[in-house]
Enzyme design. Structure first.
Site, PDB file in Angstrom:
ATOM      1  N   PRO A  88       0.818  -1.223   0.000  1.00 35.50           N
ATOM      2  CA  PRO A  88       0.000   0.000   0.000  1.00 35.50           C
ATOM      3  C   PRO A  88       0.851   1.272   0.000  1.00 35.50           C
ATOM      4  CG  PRO A  88      -0.757  -1.545   1.698  1.00 35.50           C
ATOM      5  CD  PRO A  88       0.551  -2.043   1.208  1.00 35.50           C
ATOM      6  N   GLU A 115       3.127  -8.826   8.460  1.00 31.54           N
ATOM      7  CA  GLU A 115       3.099  -7.362   8.546  1.00 31.54           C
ATOM      8  C   GLU A 115       4.099  -6.715   7.597  1.00 31.54           C
ATOM      9  OE1 GLU A 115       0.418  -8.544  10.236  1.00 31.54           O
ATOM     10  OE2 GLU A 115       1.871  -9.033  11.808  1.00 31.54           O
ATOM     11  N   ARG A 153      -2.923  -8.647 -20.807  1.00 36.62           N
ATOM     12  CA  ARG A 153      -3.887  -8.372 -21.883  1.00 36.62           C
ATOM     13  C   ARG A 153      -3.370  -7.315 -22.848  1.00 36.62           C
ATOM     14  NH1 ARG A 153      -8.749  -8.085 -21.076  1.00 36.62           N
ATOM     15  NH2 ARG A 153      -9.277  -6.278 -22.279  1.00 36.62           N
ATOM     16  N   ASP A 168     -10.631  -0.752 -24.942  1.00 34.93           N
ATOM     17  CA  ASP A 168     -10.906  -0.955 -23.522  1.00 34.93           C
ATOM     18  C   ASP A 168     -11.212   0.362 -22.851  1.00 34.93           C
ATOM     19  OD1 ASP A 168     -10.636  -3.665 -23.407  1.00 34.93           O
ATOM     20  OD2 ASP A 168      -8.667  -3.663 -22.456  1.00 34.93           O
TER      21      ASP A 168
HETATM   22  C1  9WO Z   1      -0.618  -5.675   8.381  1.00 35.39           C
HETATM   23  C2  9WO Z   1      -0.679  -5.192   9.669  1.00 35.39           C
HETATM   24  C3  9WO Z   1      -1.223  -5.740  10.824  1.00 35.39           C
HETATM   25  C4  9WO Z   1      -1.118  -5.017  12.013  1.00 35.39           C
HETATM   26  C5  9WO Z   1      -0.489  -3.776  12.028  1.00 35.39           C
HETATM   27  C6  9WO Z   1       0.037  -3.249  10.849  1.00 35.39           C
HETATM   28  C7  9WO Z   1      -0.063  -3.970   9.685  1.00 35.39           C
HETATM   29  N1  9WO Z   1       0.379  -3.691   8.465  1.00 35.39           N
HETATM   30  C8  9WO Z   1       0.076  -4.718   7.693  1.00 35.39           C
HETATM   31  C9  9WO Z   1       0.444  -4.758   6.309  1.00 35.39           C
HETATM   32  O1  9WO Z   1       0.637  -3.732   5.696  1.00 35.39           O
HETATM   33  N2  9WO Z   1       0.580  -5.987   5.775  1.00 35.39           N
HETATM   34  C10 9WO Z   1       0.969  -6.131   4.422  1.00 35.39           C
HETATM   35  C11 9WO Z   1       0.189  -7.285   3.810  1.00 35.39           C
HETATM   36  C12 9WO Z   1       2.437  -6.413   4.288  1.00 35.39           C
HETATM   37  C13 9WO Z   1       2.795  -6.498   2.825  1.00 35.39           C
HETATM   38  C14 9WO Z   1       1.892  -7.485   2.071  1.00 35.39           C
HETATM   39  N3  9WO Z   1       0.535  -7.228   2.409  1.00 35.39           N
HETATM   40  C15 9WO Z   1      -0.227  -6.427   1.635  1.00 35.39           C
HETATM   41  C16 9WO Z   1       0.035  -5.944   0.387  1.00 35.39           C
HETATM   42  N4  9WO Z   1      -1.404  -5.985   2.000  1.00 35.39           N
HETATM   43  N5  9WO Z   1      -1.894  -5.185   1.048  1.00 35.39           N
HETATM   44  C17 9WO Z   1      -1.039  -5.143   0.049  1.00 35.39           C
HETATM   45  C18 9WO Z   1      -1.238  -4.363  -1.116  1.00 35.39           C
HETATM   46  C19 9WO Z   1      -0.372  -4.435  -2.185  1.00 35.39           C
HETATM   47  C20 9WO Z   1      -0.592  -3.624  -3.301  1.00 35.39           C
HETATM   48  N6  9WO Z   1      -1.636  -2.797  -3.361  1.00 35.39           N
HETATM   49  C21 9WO Z   1      -2.505  -2.728  -2.332  1.00 35.39           C
HETATM   50  C22 9WO Z   1      -2.327  -3.494  -1.199  1.00 35.39           C
END
Ligand code: 9WO
Length: 245
Positions: A88, A115, A153, A168
């Protein structure tokens, strides 16, 4: 297009065998190879995660299994790959970004779990960090699959109709015009007459007008990024007039 995947749940990528992405894989236009960090662990419990230094909740992916999985993927890449971490915190992945990935030819996608990953992997091995949107997932795998789908794609020959990719939604920067198929009337709603006219120039104009109008209504942010020519401005004005805006 070659994708190397580093993921603790490589099975998740099996679903790419369906539909359009599957077609790209079967035709050999897209290759997806996976490496599981667990296979590179050194202890008998095959540990991939550990407690964060400094304390706090949750677990962090250990550097060593990740580094060795990445090294194996690098060696298998057909050319020097760009190493991408999905999180993120990354730059927003959009249609423009997908077009950029297409030029790379070889990309390693690192899908984190827990995490996150040890910061030293980010510093030493990650070229780019990308996000598919502002939400937290359980892991990076689904985000990696979104990237693979959107890029695949665009690979010539993956989508059947050669010109349909350029049609698209978003490829022009605009939303898709309204579409209809049989029957001509459904629950008292008729297909717009213009689409039955057989006049392709008029149909093309109508569709562009609808695309402009729909984008103006639903995604004005997209329209602001565009430079409309005089003709497009006129069509958009007609849309506003016709629809009482
Ligand atoms: C989990 C968490 C739990 C308790 C406190 C803090 C925390 N942070 C996270 C977290 O960010 N976990 C991520 C899970 C670690 C990297 C992989 N994960 C992930 C990638 N979740 N969401 C994405 C992601 C990737 C690309 N675009 C949007 C979301």
């Amino acid at each position: 297009m070659w994708f190397g995947i580093i993921a603790l749940f490589p099975e998740l990528f099996d679903s790419l065998a369906c539909g359009v992405t599957g077609r790209g894989l079967k035709k050999g236009l897209v290759t997806v190879e996976t490496w599981n960090p667990r296979s590179f662990t050194l202890d008998k419990h095959r540990t991939v995660d550990d407690k964060p230094y400094g304390g706090g909740p949750g677990m962090v992916m250990m550097a060593q299994p990740l580094a060795e999985a990445l090294e194996a993927a690098r060696k298998a890449a057909p050319q020097r790959p760009t190493v991408v971490y999905l999180s993120p915190q990354g730059k927003r992945f959009d249609q423009k970004a997908a077009e950029g990935f297409l030029e790379k030819k070889a990309v390693i996608l690192l899908a984190g779990r827990y995490e996150g990953i040890d910061e030293r992997i980010l510093e030493a091995d990650i070229d780019e960090e990308w996000s598919i949107g502002d939400y937290v997932l359980s892991g990076g795998e689904l985000a990696a699959m979104v990237v693979i789908d959107a890029v695949s794609r665009l690979v010539p020959g993956v989508v059947k109709e050669e010109d349909s990719v350029s049609q698209d939604s978003l490829s022009s920067g605009l939303l898709k015009y309204p579409q209809y198929t049989r029957p001509e009337e459904y629950k008292n709603k008729k297909v717009p007459d213009v689409l039955l006219s057989g006049n392709h120039r008029v149909i093309e104009d109508w569709r562009l007008k609808q695309s402009l109008g729909k984008t103006w209504l639903k995604r004005p942010d997209l329209l602001k990024k565009m430079q409309l020519n005089k003709y497009q401005q006129q069509l958009l004005q007609e849309f506003k007039d016709e629809n009482e805006f």
